[in-house]
Design an enzyme around this catalytic site. Structure first.
Site, PDB file in Angstrom:
ATOM      1  N   CYS A 175      39.252  45.925  35.423  1.00 14.73           N
ATOM      2  CA  CYS A 175      40.014  45.949  36.675  1.00 14.73           C
ATOM      3  C   CYS A 175      40.455  47.343  37.121  1.00 14.73           C
ATOM      4  O   CYS A 175      39.987  47.839  38.142  1.00 14.73           O
ATOM      5  CB  CYS A 175      41.235  45.056  36.537  1.00 14.73           C
ATOM      6  SG  CYS A 175      40.790  43.327  36.309  1.00 14.73           S
TER       7      CYS A 175
HETATM    8  N1  LIG Z   1      39.228  40.228  33.352  1.00 12.24           N
HETATM    9  C1  LIG Z   1      40.382  40.271  33.938  1.00 12.24           C
HETATM   10  O1  LIG Z   1      41.383  40.496  33.301  1.00 12.24           O
HETATM   11  C2  LIG Z   1      40.522  40.004  35.438  1.00 12.24           C
HETATM   12  C3  LIG Z   1      41.794  39.821  35.941  1.00 12.24           C
HETATM   13  C4  LIG Z   1      41.953  39.569  37.278  1.00 12.24           C
HETATM   14  C5  LIG Z   1      40.835  39.548  38.108  1.00 12.24           C
HETATM   15  N2  LIG Z   1      39.591  39.761  37.606  1.00 12.24           N
HETATM   16  C6  LIG Z   1      38.469  39.704  38.536  1.00 12.24           C
HETATM   17  O2  LIG Z   1      37.798  38.465  38.370  1.00 12.24           O
HETATM   18  C7  LIG Z   1      36.389  38.636  38.536  1.00 12.24           C
HETATM   19  C8  LIG Z   1      35.667  38.182  37.285  1.00 12.24           C
HETATM   20  O3  LIG Z   1      36.093  38.989  36.201  1.00 12.24           O
HETATM   21  P1  LIG Z   1      35.821  38.624  34.685  1.00 12.24           P
HETATM   22  O4  LIG Z   1      36.592  39.595  33.879  1.00 12.24           O
HETATM   23  O5  LIG Z   1      36.010  37.175  34.481  1.00 12.24           O
HETATM   24  O6  LIG Z   1      34.264  38.969  34.599  1.00 12.24           O
HETATM   25  P2  LIG Z   1      33.254  38.564  33.420  1.00 12.24           P
HETATM   26  O7  LIG Z   1      32.161  39.561  33.461  1.00 12.24           O
HETATM   27  O8  LIG Z   1      34.013  38.323  32.155  1.00 12.24           O
HETATM   28  O9  LIG Z   1      32.692  37.146  33.881  1.00 12.24           O
HETATM   29  C9  LIG Z   1      31.937  36.978  35.036  1.00 12.24           C
HETATM   30  C10 LIG Z   1      30.868  35.932  34.763  1.00 12.24           C
HETATM   31  O10 LIG Z   1      30.131  35.724  35.964  1.00 12.24           O
HETATM   32  C11 LIG Z   1      28.771  35.494  35.618  1.00 12.24           C
HETATM   33  N3  LIG Z   1      27.931  35.704  36.800  1.00 12.24           N
HETATM   34  C12 LIG Z   1      27.450  36.854  37.294  1.00 12.24           C
HETATM   35  N4  LIG Z   1      26.751  36.613  38.423  1.00 12.24           N
HETATM   36  C13 LIG Z   1      26.808  35.277  38.640  1.00 12.24           C
HETATM   37  C14 LIG Z   1      26.307  34.420  39.641  1.00 12.24           C
HETATM   38  N5  LIG Z   1      25.606  34.902  40.664  1.00 12.24           N
HETATM   39  N6  LIG Z   1      26.535  33.091  39.526  1.00 12.24           N
HETATM   40  C15 LIG Z   1      27.249  32.602  38.508  1.00 12.24           C
HETATM   41  N7  LIG Z   1      27.772  33.362  37.531  1.00 12.24           N
HETATM   42  C16 LIG Z   1      27.559  34.686  37.593  1.00 12.24           C
HETATM   43  C17 LIG Z   1      28.525  36.449  34.482  1.00 12.24           C
HETATM   44  O11 LIG Z   1      27.414  36.057  33.707  1.00 12.24           O
HETATM   45  C18 LIG Z   1      29.855  36.351  33.707  1.00 12.24           C
HETATM   46  O12 LIG Z   1      29.794  35.347  32.719  1.00 12.24           O
HETATM   47  C19 LIG Z   1      36.185  40.091  38.878  1.00 12.24           C
HETATM   48  O13 LIG Z   1      36.197  40.249  40.270  1.00 12.24           O
HETATM   49  C20 LIG Z   1      37.411  40.747  38.289  1.00 12.24           C
HETATM   50  O14 LIG Z   1      37.742  41.955  38.960  1.00 12.24           O
HETATM   51  C21 LIG Z   1      39.417  39.979  36.273  1.00 12.24           C
END
Ligand SMILES: NC(=O)c1ccc[n+]([C@@H]2O[C@H](COP(=O)([O-])OP(=O)(O)OC[C@H]3O[C@@H](n4cnc5c(N)ncnc54)[C@H](O)[C@@H]3O)[C@@H](O)[C@H]2O)c1
Length: 416
Positions: free
Chosen positions: A257
């Site tokens: 993030c």
């Molecule tokens: N990790 C955190 O602490 C956090 C906190 C708040 C917000 N976010 C936001 O949430 C979002 C996701 O973050 P995350 O940490 O869960 O990411 P992550 O990489 O852990 O998980 C994302 C998942 O999406 C999958 N993916 C990619 N393209 C795809 C598609 N076209 N269709 C279906 N699945 C697909 C990936 O394989 C992966 O498993 C981001 O925008 C991030 O900025 C993350």
């Protein structure tokens, strides 16, 4: 209800489990077949979700790599990554791919909520029109909202349920639907007037952290030159009962993030003839921190008449923060890489990170890491690591997190 979750990472998997625990059916879609297999086997790969919790609701979660089952959902939450391109511009590739896949199966009456962090305007200008390629009209035939995820991996005092959830709908009816949905898994819903306000609120939260971390890190570099203990200074300032919020100095920012999200806004700001100077400056200061840490390592070794080249340097904690195994953008990687380039013999210990493939390193046990080390550097202070033992046993210790100040080791470490 049947809830679809697209993207089953740190954000999507906890949501899938939360809805399933409330008795709803979940269709969990990810493009990564390994994650789908793991979910089907009840094996969690997210530290905050124990496998027993996932396995307990496995019969309510249908894990798939195909979009077609999403047609059966009442609501679909999009939780895919929103990274930066190589030249640090927003990469909406995964978000667009997920939206396009959903558009192909979208049904009248469905609610679509974007949870991925993104710049203001994304839901309204990019997501809704793409979903309308289905022939359905946003706000009339289906509902669209943005609700930022606030999960803080590793945190236990606030959970998905107890962390207030911000929701902004494209129309009032869209917001009503989204509020009713999140009511199932969250105690408090904060309704804002538009998806754009919800998108910007998430970025403000992250930029606030990034700027304050940069501020205290700049102070740490200055205090270091002045020979003042920054930790003592932060402790003193933090006694003010109002108007000050504590941020601790450290080796720089990591995770998915903070090093990424602010640049979504600085990119968008340029379209409005604005330069988001705080964002750029904070990024610059924080990106420089690992280099400051390497300079300090050189100094600590120099004081013991040792060069970096040939010295055995043991790094403790390589994930970006304590208690988790996430190494994305972790400053420890930069520190290890720069030290390796300078000819140091680097070794690391991290109970959460068994290997660092890109650096060709595998985790050593605490004993092996300390064995023959000229210097121990505490980069991330995992709670289960015995930092007193490190201070007692290593000939030199540099503590970038201030963790040894609370310890009972006989000797003391050099602080950041
Ligand atoms: N990790 C955190 O602490 C956090 C906190 C708040 C917000 N976010 C936001 O949430 C979002 C996701 O973050 P995350 O940490 O869960 O990411 P992550 O990489 O852990 O998980 C994302 C998942 O999406 C999958 N993916 C990619 N393209 C795809 C598609 N076209 N269709 C279906 N699945 C697909 C990936 O394989 C992966 O498993 C981001 O925008 C991030 O900025 C993350």
């Amino acid at each position: 209800m049947t809830i679809g979750i697209m993207g089953l990472g740190y954000v999507g998997l906890p949501l899938a489990v939360a809805f399933a625990e409330e008795g709803h059916d979940v269709i969990a879609l990810d493009t990564d077949a390994r994650k789908i297999d793991a979910i089907r086997n009840g094996d969690s790969y997210i530290e905050d979700i124990p496998s027993e919790r996932l396995a307990a609701v496995a019969d309510r979660i249908e894990a798939t790599t195909h979009a077609q089952p999403l047609a059966r959902c009442d609501a679909v939450l999009i939780c895919v990554p929103t990274p930066l391109t190589a030249n640090r511009e927003p990469d909406l590739g995964p978000l667009i791919a997920a939206t396009r896949a959903l558009s192909g199966v979208l049904q009248s009456g469905q609610l679509v909520v974007v949870e991925s962090t993104t710049y203001p305007g994304t839901t309204r200008e990019r997501i809704a029109p793409m979903l309308e390629e289905s022939g359905l009209v946003a706000g009339r035939d289906f509902h669209v909202a943005f609700s930022p995820e606030r999960v803080d991996p590793g945190r236990t005092d606030f959970t998905l349920r107890t962390t207030p959830k911000v929701v902004g709908g494209l129309t009032d009816a869209c917001a009503d639907r989204a509020v009713a949905l999140y009511d199932i898994v969250c105690d408090t819903i904060i309704r804002v007037s538009t998806p754009d306000a919800a998108e910007l609120s998430k970025l403000l939260e992250n930029i606030f952290r990034s700027v304050n971390i940069a501020l205290v890190n700049e102070m740490a570099m200055l205090a270091d030159r002045m020979g003042i203990d920054i930790w003592e200074v932060v402790d003193a300032a933090a006694t003010k009962p109002y108007g000050f919020m504590r941020f601790d100095p450290g080796p720089g920012m990591g995770g998915h993030c903070l090093p990424v999200d602010p640049f979504y806004l600085s990119w968008r700001a340029r379209e409005f003839d604005m330069t988001a100077e705080f964002i750029e400056l904070a990024g610059k200061v924080n990106q420089n921190m690992p280099y400051h840490c390497v300079a300090k390592i050189e100094r600590v070794l120099n004081d013991a008449a040792k060069p970096v080249r040939g010295s055995r340097i043991a790094v403790f904690g390589v994930s970006y923060k304590a208690g988790v195994g996430d190494i994305r953008e972790s400053p420890a990687l930069k520190i290890l890489q720069v030290l390796g380039g300078l000819g140091a013999d680097v070794v690391y210990h991290d109970p959460h990170v068994p290997e660092l493939n890109e650096l060709g390193l595998a985790a050593a046990t605490l004993d092996d890491a300390l064995d023959g080390a000229d210097l121990a550097v505490i980069v991330t202070a995992h709670p289960e690591v015995d930092h007193d033992a490190i201070v007692d046993r290593a000939p030199l210790v540099l503590d970038l997190r201030g963790i040894t100040r609370r310890g009972s080791a006989d000797r003391s470490a050099v602080l950041l």
